[in-house]
Design an enzyme around this catalytic site. Structure first.
Site, mmCIF file in Angstrom:
data_model
loop_
_atom_site.group_PDB
_atom_site.id
_atom_site.type_symbol
_atom_site.label_atom_id
_atom_site.label_comp_id
_atom_site.label_asym_id
_atom_site.label_seq_id
_atom_site.Cartn_x
_atom_site.Cartn_y
_atom_site.Cartn_z
ATOM 1 N N TYR A 158 0.906 -0.668 -0.063
ATOM 2 C CA TYR A 158 -0.268 0.237 0.110
ATOM 3 C C TYR A 158 1.027 1.584 -0.152
ATOM 4 O O TYR A 158 0.613 2.477 -0.847
ATOM 5 C CB TYR A 158 -0.846 0.111 0.525
ATOM 6 N N LYS B 72 0.254 4.032 -2.744
ATOM 7 C CA LYS B 72 0.562 5.869 -2.575
ATOM 8 C C LYS B 72 1.229 6.673 -3.049
ATOM 9 O O LYS B 72 1.403 8.046 -3.072
ATOM 10 C CB LYS B 72 0.274 5.543 -1.384
HETATM 11 P P1 NAP Z 1 -13.304 2.196 1.706
HETATM 12 O O1 NAP Z 1 -14.493 2.041 2.970
HETATM 13 O O2 NAP Z 1 -12.941 0.238 1.998
HETATM 14 O O3 NAP Z 1 -14.280 2.226 -0.041
HETATM 15 C C1 NAP Z 1 -13.527 2.462 -0.985
HETATM 16 C C2 NAP Z 1 -14.216 1.416 -2.383
HETATM 17 O O4 NAP Z 1 -13.352 1.873 -3.387
HETATM 18 C C3 NAP Z 1 -15.458 0.777 -2.095
HETATM 19 O O5 NAP Z 1 -16.325 1.014 -2.536
HETATM 20 C C4 NAP Z 1 -14.699 -0.211 -2.975
HETATM 21 O O6 NAP Z 1 -15.433 -1.492 -3.367
HETATM 22 C C5 NAP Z 1 -14.344 0.583 -4.051
HETATM 23 N N1 NAP Z 1 -13.059 -0.711 -4.588
HETATM 24 C C6 NAP Z 1 -12.572 -1.378 -4.165
HETATM 25 N N2 NAP Z 1 -12.109 -1.934 -5.214
HETATM 26 C C7 NAP Z 1 -11.736 -1.263 -6.420
HETATM 27 C C8 NAP Z 1 -12.317 -1.718 -7.777
HETATM 28 N N3 NAP Z 1 -11.091 -2.666 -8.473
HETATM 29 N N4 NAP Z 1 -12.448 -0.790 -9.167
HETATM 30 C C9 NAP Z 1 -13.820 -0.053 -8.672
HETATM 31 N N5 NAP Z 1 -13.521 -0.057 -7.159
HETATM 32 C C10 NAP Z 1 -12.943 -0.208 -5.698
HETATM 33 O O7 NAP Z 1 -12.196 2.890 1.529
HETATM 34 P P2 NAP Z 1 -11.837 4.652 1.886
HETATM 35 O O8 NAP Z 1 -11.467 4.255 3.729
HETATM 36 O O9 NAP Z 1 -12.826 5.477 2.162
HETATM 37 O O10 NAP Z 1 -10.535 4.851 1.335
HETATM 38 C C11 NAP Z 1 -10.954 6.038 -0.117
HETATM 39 C C12 NAP Z 1 -9.449 5.900 -1.112
HETATM 40 O O11 NAP Z 1 -8.853 7.242 0.464
HETATM 41 C C13 NAP Z 1 -8.600 4.947 -1.137
HETATM 42 O O12 NAP Z 1 -7.988 5.527 -2.292
HETATM 43 C C14 NAP Z 1 -7.865 4.759 0.516
HETATM 44 O O13 NAP Z 1 -6.883 4.330 0.075
HETATM 45 C C15 NAP Z 1 -7.642 6.725 0.782
HETATM 46 N N6 NAP Z 1 -6.883 6.509 2.344
HETATM 47 C C16 NAP Z 1 -8.595 6.131 3.124
HETATM 48 C C17 NAP Z 1 -7.186 6.455 4.618
HETATM 49 C C18 NAP Z 1 -8.528 6.255 5.843
HETATM 50 O O14 NAP Z 1 -8.020 6.024 6.856
HETATM 51 N N7 NAP Z 1 -9.759 5.318 5.727
HETATM 52 C C19 NAP Z 1 -6.142 6.863 5.137
HETATM 53 C C20 NAP Z 1 -6.175 7.306 3.263
HETATM 54 C C21 NAP Z 1 -5.940 7.446 2.361
HETATM 55 P P3 NAP Z 1 -16.232 -2.703 -2.508
HETATM 56 O O15 NAP Z 1 -17.145 -2.370 -1.681
HETATM 57 O O16 NAP Z 1 -15.764 -3.681 -3.389
HETATM 58 O O17 NAP Z 1 -14.538 -3.480 -1.711
#
Ligand code: NAP
Length: 250
Positions: free
Chosen positions: A153, A157
């Site tokens: 990851y 990133k």
């Molecule tokens: P999340 O709640 O897990 O949501 C991620 C979404 O992406 C889910 O709806 C997932 O679908 C979808 N997804 C996964 N694989 C995919 C694919 N191959 N094609 C299309 N959609 C796909 O995550 P989040 O926390 O909102 O994160 C959103 C972004 O922020 C990500 O890029 C993550 O790396 C970044 N981020 C998050 C955090 C944090 O603390 N939460 C921190 C830093 C960065 P499914 O429902 O099928 O899994």
């Protein structure tokens, strides 16, 4: 900050930060293409937007698959006639310490984050360049600077930061900006999954993460959505190639 009547594609917007970003864009007048792995996953976000008087459609696409990405962009174009904003939000985690990480864990994470950002940005710029307008916002993370159990990851990133700057350099002359947000700990299913993997209670993990932030709290999806909106706005045309840490601290 103007996004009214702009057309935005938000990947992975069935839940979490992507869903909130899609809702905020719609609230400010953008037409939103809500995309996720299946169409069913997009329904809750699309309904929330439409019930609030906004304009949105749901389109299925796995961002790591070229044919599905191409069909996502042709569906968006067919519905709305243009694409102005791309939010490369889709993401997964497959955490493990390096000695236990499998090839599958490594490839899956790089495919969704890095290849997904590449494929979607490539498809978007094809539409944005002739229009001489575009806003691409990528998702990095504080993990880009290194994080235990996240060799895959953190590589993805950090790579996204390089992609962001390269896209900014290549596309600026066509009126297209490309920036990244790099969130810290945000309360979503992704961080809940981290707590489960670590075998700790989610509330306990939040308390620990909050203590590390200058503002003494963890983030919520809206904190990141507002930063995305800033980069997505018409007025942000002189800001490109930047990485904005959204982490409640320095
Ligand atoms: P999340 O709640 O897990 O949501 C991620 C979404 O992406 C889910 O709806 C997932 O679908 C979808 N997804 C996964 N694989 C995919 C694919 N191959 N094609 C299309 N959609 C796909 O995550 P989040 O926390 O909102 O994160 C959103 C972004 O922020 C990500 O890029 C993550 O790396 C970044 N981020 C998050 C955090 C944090 O603390 N939460 C921190 C830093 C960065 P499914 O429902 O099928 O899994």
């Amino acid at each position: 900050m103007t996004v009214a009547n702009r057309v935005a594609v938000v990947t992975g917007s069935g839940r979490g930060i992507g869903a909130e970003t899609a809702k905020q864009l719609a609230h400010h007048g953008a037409k939103v293409v809500v995309s996720d792995v299946t169409k069913e996953l997009t329904e809750a976000t699309v309904s929330a937007i439409c019930d609030a008087g906004g304009d949105a459609i749901g389109v299925a696409a796995d961002v790591s698959q070229r044919s599905q990405v191409e069909s996502l962009f042709s569906s968006a174009l067919k519905e709305y006639g243009r694409i102005d904003i791309l939010i490369n939000n889709a993401g997964i985690i497959r955490d493990n310490l390096v000695y236990k990480m499998t090839d599958e864990d490594f490839d899956a994470v790089l495919n969704v984050h890095l290849k997904g950002t590449f494929l979607c940005s490539q498809a978007a710029q094809k539409i944005m360049v002739p229009n001489h307008y575009g806003r691409i916002i990528n998702f990095s993370s504080t993990s880009a600077l290194g994080n235990r159990g996240q060799m895959n990851y953190s590589a993805a990133k950090a790579g996204i930061q390089g992609m962001t700057k390269t896209l900014a350099i290549e596309l600026g002359r066509y009126g297209i900006t490309c920036n990244a947000v790099a969130p810290g700990f945000i309360e979503t299913d992704m961080t809940k999954a981290t707590a489960t993997r670590m075998g700790v209670d989610f509330e306990e993990l939040k308390t620990l993460a909050a203590k590390e932030a200058a503002v003494l709290r963890v983030g919520v999806p809206a904190d990141v959505a507002y930063a995305v909106l800033f980069f997505a706005a018409d007025e942000s045309s002189f800001i490109t190639g930047q990485v904005l840490y959204v982490k409640g601290g320095v």
